[in-house]
Every structure is written in structure tokens, then in C-alpha cells.
Design a protein around this motif. Structure first.
Motif, mmCIF file in Angstrom:
data_model
loop_
_atom_site.group_PDB
_atom_site.id
_atom_site.type_symbol
_atom_site.label_atom_id
_atom_site.label_comp_id
_atom_site.label_asym_id
_atom_site.label_seq_id
_atom_site.Cartn_x
_atom_site.Cartn_y
_atom_site.Cartn_z
ATOM 1 N N MET A 239 0.687 -1.409 0.000
ATOM 2 C CA MET A 239 -0.156 -0.060 -0.080
ATOM 3 C C MET A 239 0.736 1.208 -0.041
ATOM 4 O O MET A 239 0.404 2.175 -0.682
ATOM 5 C CB MET A 239 -0.836 0.135 1.047
ATOM 6 C CG MET A 239 -2.042 -1.187 1.357
ATOM 7 S SD MET A 239 -2.850 -1.096 2.494
ATOM 8 C CE MET A 239 -3.942 0.425 2.634
ATOM 9 N N ARG A 243 0.711 4.283 -2.791
ATOM 10 C CA ARG A 243 0.519 5.524 -2.395
ATOM 11 C C ARG A 243 1.426 6.588 -3.210
ATOM 12 O O ARG A 243 1.319 7.595 -3.569
ATOM 13 C CB ARG A 243 0.513 5.976 -1.011
ATOM 14 C CG ARG A 243 -0.902 5.029 -0.313
ATOM 15 C CD ARG A 243 -2.154 5.745 -0.653
ATOM 16 N NE ARG A 243 -3.180 5.338 0.117
ATOM 17 C CZ ARG A 243 -3.886 4.274 0.005
ATOM 18 N NH1 ARG A 243 -3.566 3.509 -1.204
ATOM 19 N NH2 ARG A 243 -4.912 4.112 0.871
ATOM 20 N N ASN A 244 2.809 5.856 -2.935
ATOM 21 C CA ASN A 244 3.840 6.775 -3.456
ATOM 22 C C ASN A 244 3.482 6.931 -4.888
ATOM 23 O O ASN A 244 4.021 8.047 -5.538
ATOM 24 C CB ASN A 244 5.172 6.188 -2.971
ATOM 25 C CG ASN A 244 6.314 7.075 -3.278
ATOM 26 O OD1 ASN A 244 6.525 8.040 -2.656
ATOM 27 N ND2 ASN A 244 7.189 6.548 -4.249
ATOM 28 N N GLU A 246 1.010 6.676 -6.657
ATOM 29 C CA GLU A 246 0.028 7.785 -7.037
ATOM 30 C C GLU A 246 0.276 9.058 -6.728
ATOM 31 O O GLU A 246 -0.443 9.982 -7.705
ATOM 32 C CB GLU A 246 -1.334 7.219 -6.065
ATOM 33 C CG GLU A 246 -2.378 7.898 -6.386
ATOM 34 C CD GLU A 246 -3.698 7.430 -5.503
ATOM 35 O OE1 GLU A 246 -4.957 8.067 -5.647
ATOM 36 O OE2 GLU A 246 -3.478 6.472 -4.909
ATOM 37 N N SER A 247 1.118 9.334 -5.975
ATOM 38 C CA SER A 247 1.535 10.671 -5.536
ATOM 39 C C SER A 247 2.338 11.220 -6.843
ATOM 40 O O SER A 247 2.351 12.428 -7.089
ATOM 41 C CB SER A 247 2.296 10.866 -4.498
ATOM 42 O OG SER A 247 3.496 10.526 -4.694
ATOM 43 N N LEU A 265 -0.957 12.186 -0.086
ATOM 44 C CA LEU A 265 -0.504 10.936 -0.579
ATOM 45 C C LEU A 265 0.780 10.329 -0.192
ATOM 46 O O LEU A 265 0.991 9.058 0.218
ATOM 47 C CB LEU A 265 -0.678 10.795 -2.139
ATOM 48 C CG LEU A 265 -1.806 10.780 -2.887
ATOM 49 C CD1 LEU A 265 -1.983 10.634 -4.446
ATOM 50 C CD2 LEU A 265 -2.766 9.448 -2.230
ATOM 51 N N ARG A 266 1.832 11.271 -0.120
ATOM 52 C CA ARG A 266 3.141 10.972 0.320
ATOM 53 C C ARG A 266 3.341 10.900 1.918
ATOM 54 O O ARG A 266 3.798 9.889 2.265
ATOM 55 C CB ARG A 266 4.114 12.194 0.034
ATOM 56 C CG ARG A 266 4.492 12.428 -1.389
ATOM 57 C CD ARG A 266 5.206 11.127 -1.883
ATOM 58 N NE ARG A 266 5.776 11.195 -3.114
ATOM 59 C CZ ARG A 266 6.993 11.788 -3.960
ATOM 60 N NH1 ARG A 266 7.759 12.623 -2.929
ATOM 61 N NH2 ARG A 266 7.147 11.770 -4.919
ATOM 62 N N GLN A 268 0.779 9.314 3.573
ATOM 63 C CA GLN A 268 0.046 8.166 3.855
ATOM 64 C C GLN A 268 1.207 7.036 3.469
ATOM 65 O O GLN A 268 1.419 6.032 4.160
ATOM 66 C CB GLN A 268 -1.092 7.906 3.030
ATOM 67 C CG GLN A 268 -2.208 8.758 3.299
ATOM 68 C CD GLN A 268 -3.397 8.652 2.384
ATOM 69 O OE1 GLN A 268 -3.691 7.504 1.594
ATOM 70 N NE2 GLN A 268 -4.212 9.796 2.008
ATOM 71 N N ALA A 269 1.860 7.234 2.448
ATOM 72 C CA ALA A 269 2.964 6.394 2.087
ATOM 73 C C ALA A 269 4.068 6.094 3.086
ATOM 74 O O ALA A 269 4.462 4.868 3.268
ATOM 75 C CB ALA A 269 3.836 6.526 0.743
#
Length: 331
Positions: A239, A243-244, A246-247, A265-266, A268-269
Motif C-alpha cells: 500500500m 500511495r507513493n 499515485e503521488s 499521498l506522500r 500516507q505512503a
């Protein structure tokens, strides 16, 4: 037993005093003074019970007479007859042999002859037991073998020894080894039974510490938790990578400059990455500890399996849930 000649000439009580112990006429008076009324009563009661064929009570009374009057050759000869009537031929034969030797020492030729004839007649009928001690058992330190509580020393190994018909028990023990009990059954007179001492279980191999029936279940739970941690770590790591990526998909440039969505997003990653690391480390430690517990669990813990329903097995369920990992197990 008291000779018919003595019974004919003297009252029964005085006959016991005069004839029960005395190996020769010249010693009758001194021996008579050593006989107590209790011994006389026991001997007469035993004779009455033998006449009624109640050997199971007569023989113990005669044994007590001999304990109280150890020189009583007449009582010992009578005890041999009691054992014989009771069906304990090996005990009777042993008693006759004992009387034969004792009578020879004191010059009582009459009792010596009676005992010798009785012993010779019984010997071919005796059942025997041979105890073999394998070479693998003999080096055990402090090796002790008993049969019905009596020591069976090395000189008696592999030798057929007379034994009464019935159930017997051999007990084998040694320093650092668990004691083993072996039942032995002599079916009938004349049987030739041979038994071999079975190998003893080392206390070292069995585990010198106390039983720990909880250890194997705890090991399985620990391995389950460890596996769950490793799975969770892998999921969280995936995950974090997602997320990374996706950012980077239009929210952050090559200079790591991100718009608000990219920054979120970062963050969250990074959080997921930290969680993945913690889960992987904890899961690895739990899994390794569980394996160690399982391998070192004492074999005694298997005893619990006999108390469980047939076919019962330990089952563990692991589930990933929001906010943590759930593990549930049972038999």
C-alpha cells in the motif's frame, strides 16, 4: 510337622514345646523354655486351618511363628507343606531346601531326609522364570532389577528361577532413566517363561524439567501471529508503494514538489511504510519465537492429546481487520 510318636506320648501343647524346635532329644528342655504361649497358639491355629484346607490364612500364621522362633525346623517343614497345599510349589520347594540345609547343620537327620524327599518330588513340577538383560541395557548406571520387590542381581540373569503360578511384577530402574514396570504372568505349574528387560527411557531425552502442556499451543499461536505480522507488513508495504506511485502520477514532479493531494499521498505512503516495517519486524520475531517454542516443547505435552476427543486438532484462524490483526485458535 510333629511326629506321630510325639503326639502319642505327650499332650499337644507340650509336644509343640518339645518337638517344634528341638533338633535332638538332649536339647528338648532348653528349647521348650524358649517357646512362648503366643507361638504355641499360632502354631496350633495354623495346623487347624491346614486341616480345614484354609491355606491362605494358615501359611501367614506359620510365617509369623518362624519369625518369632527362627530355629523352628518343625514349623518350617510345616510351612513347606502349607505352601504346597496352597498351590505355591516354588515357595514350598524353597522352604524344603532351606529345612534340608538347616537340619543338616544341626544333625537332625529325620527332618533332613523328609525335606530332601519333598524337595526332590516338587522340583520337576516347578514353573520357572528367566530374566534376560540385553547388552544395551546392562551399561545403565545404577541398574536395578526387582521381581515382586526382591532384587534380581546379575548372578540371577539368564538363569531359570522357580516361581509360583500367578501374576508378578518386574521393576527396572537406573540413574537418569525413567523406572519401567513389566507385568509377568505364570500360567500353570511347569511353565517355562522368559522375559527380556525392555529399554529404559532417558530422563534427559524426555526433558528433565516440569511438563509444560501450554508450550505447543503457545508456539502455534506465536507462529500464527508472526505469520500474520509478516502478511500485514507485506500488505502495508504494498500500500505504501501504491500511495507513493499515485503521488507521482501528476501530483508531484521530479523535484519532489507536490500539490496538496500529492503531499497527502506522500504522508500516507510514509506512514504505511513505517507500519510495514514494524509489522515485518514483529512478525519475524514472533514467528521465530514460535518455531523455537515448538521445537523445544517437551514430549510430555503430547499426553494432553489422549484427553482430547478423537480426531481433535489445533486450529488457528488469522484475519486482517481494520486497525489490527485478529487471531483465534482452539481444539
Amino acid at each position: 510337622m510333629i511326629s506321630p510318636a510325639c503326639r502319642a506320648r505327650w499332650p499337644r501343647a507340650f509336644v509343640l514345646s518339645l518337638c517344634l524346635l528341638a533338633p535332638a532329644t538332649v536339647r528338648a528342655q532348653p528349647v521348650a523354655r524358649r517357646i512362648s504361649p503366643a507361638v504355641q497358639a499360632l502354631y496350633e491355629q495354623a495346623n487347624d486351618e491346614m486341616d480345614a484346607m484354609r491355606y491362605e490364612s494358615a501359611c501367614p500364621r506359620l510365617e509369623e511363628v518362624i519369625r518369632l522362633a527362627p530355629d523352628a525346623l518343625g514349623a518350617k517343614l510345616t510351612l513347606g507343606a502349607c505352601y504346597e497345599g496352597w498351590g505355591k510349589l516354588a515357595s514350598a520347594w524353597s522352604q524344603y531346601v532351606l529345612v534340608e540345609g538347616a537340619a543338616t547343620k544341626v544333625g537332625d537327620l529325620d527332618r533332613r531326609m523328609k525335606a530332601a524327599v519333598k524337595a526332590a518330588a516338587l522340583k520337576p513340577k516347578l514353573a520357572t522364570l528367566t530374566i534376560d538383560v540385553p547388552a544395551s541395557v546392562r551399561p545403565i548406571p545404577g541398574l536395578t532389577i526387582t521381581r515382586d520387590g526382591l532384587p534380581v542381581r546379575e548372578a540371577q540373569w539368564s538363569v531359570p528361577l522357580p516361581l509360583d503360578v500367578g501374576r508378578h511384577e518386574m521393576v527396572v530402574s537406573g540413574r537418569g532413566y525413567k523406572t519401567r514396570k513389566q507385568p509377568i504372568e505364570i500360567g500353570e505349574d511347569g511353565d517355562r517363561v522368559a522375559v527380556s528387560v525392555l529399554p529404559l527411557e532417558s530422563m534427559t531425552n524426555a526433558g528433565p524439567g516440569p511438563e509444560r502442556p501450554w508450550q505447543r499451543p503457545a508456539a502455534i499461536v506465536a507462529m500464527g501471529l508472526g505469520g500474520a505480522g509478516l502478511v500485514a507488513g507485506a500488505v502495508l508495504g504494498g500500500m505504501a508503494i501504491a500511495r507513493n506511485q499515485e503521488s507521482n502520477d501528476g501530483h508531484c514532479n521530479a523535484q519532489e514538489r507536490c500539490d496538496p493531494t500529492g503531499l497527502d499521498l506522500r504522508r500516507q505512503a510514509v506512514g504505511l511504510g513505517k507500519g510495514s516495517t514494524v509489522a515485518l519486524v514483529a512478525g519475524g520475531l514472533l514467528a521465530a519465537g514460535g518455531v523455537a517454542l515448538f521445537v523445544t516443547a517437551p514430549s510430555h505435552a503430547q499426553r494432553d492429546e489422549r484427553a482430547r476427543p478423537s480426531g481433535a486438532q489445533w486450529r488457528a484462524e488469522i484475519a486482517l481487520r481494520p486497525g489490527g490483526v485478529a487471531v483465534q485458535g482452539g481444539w
